[in-house]
Design an enzyme around this catalytic site. Structure first.
Site, short mmCIF file in Angstrom:
data_model
loop_
_atom_site.label_atom_id
_atom_site.label_comp_id
_atom_site.label_asym_id
_atom_site.label_seq_id
_atom_site.Cartn_x
_atom_site.Cartn_y
_atom_site.Cartn_z
N GLU A 1 33.64 37.68 34.10
CA GLU A 1 33.18 36.29 34.19
C GLU A 1 31.90 36.19 35.01
OE1 GLU A 1 34.25 31.67 35.10
OE2 GLU A 1 35.81 33.16 35.53
N ILE B 1 39.11 34.85 39.25
CA ILE B 1 39.91 33.68 39.62
C ILE B 1 39.92 32.74 38.42
CG2 ILE B 1 40.31 31.81 41.25
CD1 ILE B 1 38.48 33.12 43.24
N ASP B 2 41.04 32.70 37.71
CA ASP B 2 41.15 31.68 36.66
C ASP B 2 41.84 30.48 37.28
OD1 ASP B 2 42.82 30.78 33.76
OD2 ASP B 2 40.65 30.83 33.98
#
Ligand code: LIP
Length: 265
Positions: free
Chosen positions: A70, A89-90
């Site tokens: 990401e 970190i979703d």
């Protein structure tokens, strides 16, 4: 006795190691350095630190594999068959607001197919993991999607577009089409955990558009290995490419897809 592959052990070990700094950072979230990637799209020093640890651990174990990260983007590997797809970190917005619903998501793609997934919710120590053909688990417990058949008994999760994101009117049509048919709709703020909850039978389905490959890569394997169905909005398998995903058990997947299609006209 459940036997886990060396590959899953590597992925779970990397998630646990990265989670140590993440939980520490969460405790000091107000002191974190935060910058904007776009409207209402945050990245913090915690995302960067977590991603760095994941990348180092996975590189050590499988030096040739490529990465889609990401924060770090695409990094080609010598082994052209394997690619890690990672969200450090979703649920970043939850994390930065002190809302305890976020996770680490690690997916493994082999020759264009998702074959293994780990979603780790560190605060609750919930390690969701799955590998193609070997089933889906929460820690040591085997997972099955829910067996509900009637929409009016179901709870679905979804993602709501926000400031700077497209698709507000389309989403409102989808929401209107679904909300009158079901027992409840939830917006938890993490696609990876939404998919893990579908795999665990906690929720009966999930849909969202405008999501990134790293939000859903691991969760796709969890739902499939828990006996569920996952598709894009056309019923095909291009979830990572289109950023559109519908997941549910085999009784509800088609009816949910039909509702969404009728709403989108
Ligand atoms: C989030 C997704 C969520 C979506 C948010 C965001 P992030 O990912 O998990 O489902 O609705 O817009 O994309 O940004 O926290 O990694």
């Amino acid at each position: 006795m459940m036997v886990r592959s060396a590959l899953l052990n590597v992925m779970m070990g990397a998630a646990r190691k990265a989670a140590r700094s993440l939980v520490r950072d969460y405790g000091e979230v107000e002191h974190l350095q935060v910058s904007m990637k776009g409207p209402a799209d945050f990245v913090s020093s915690a995302d960067i630190r977590c991603e760095k640890t994941l990348r180092a651990e996975l590189k050590k174990a499988r030096p040739g594999f490529g990465f889609l990260l990401e924060e770090g983007g695409e990094i080609a590997g010598d082994d052209k068959s394997h690619r890690w797809i990672i969200d450090p970190i979703d649920g970043t917005t939850n994390f930065l607001h002190g809302i305890p619903n976020f996770c680490i998501s690690i997916g493994l793609e082999r020759d264009g197919e998702m074959v293994a997934g780990v979603v780790y919710q560190p605060l609750g120590d919930e390690m969701f993991h799955a590998e193609k053909g070997a089933g889906a688990f929460l820690n040591e417990r085997r997972l099955r999607v829910s067996a509900r058949r009637k929409m009016e008994e179901c709870v679905f999760t979804t993602g709501i577009p926000f400031h700077g994101r497209p698709g507000h009117q389309t989403f409102l049509k989808e929401l209107t089409a679904v909300m009158g048919q079901v027992a409840g709709i939830r917006r938890f703020g993490s696609a990876a955990l939404d998919l893990a909850y579908v795999a665990a039978g906690r929720c009966d389905g999930y849909w969202e558009a405008g999501i990134k490959p790293w939000d859903i890569a691991a969760g796709i394997v969890l739902v499939k290995e828990a006996g569920g169905y996952v598709s894009d909005y056309d019923g095909g398998a291009a979830m990572l490419e289109t950023g559109e995903l519908v997941a549910a058990n085999d009784h509800l997947h088609q009816p949910l897809l039909k509702l969404l299609r009728s709403a989108r006209g």
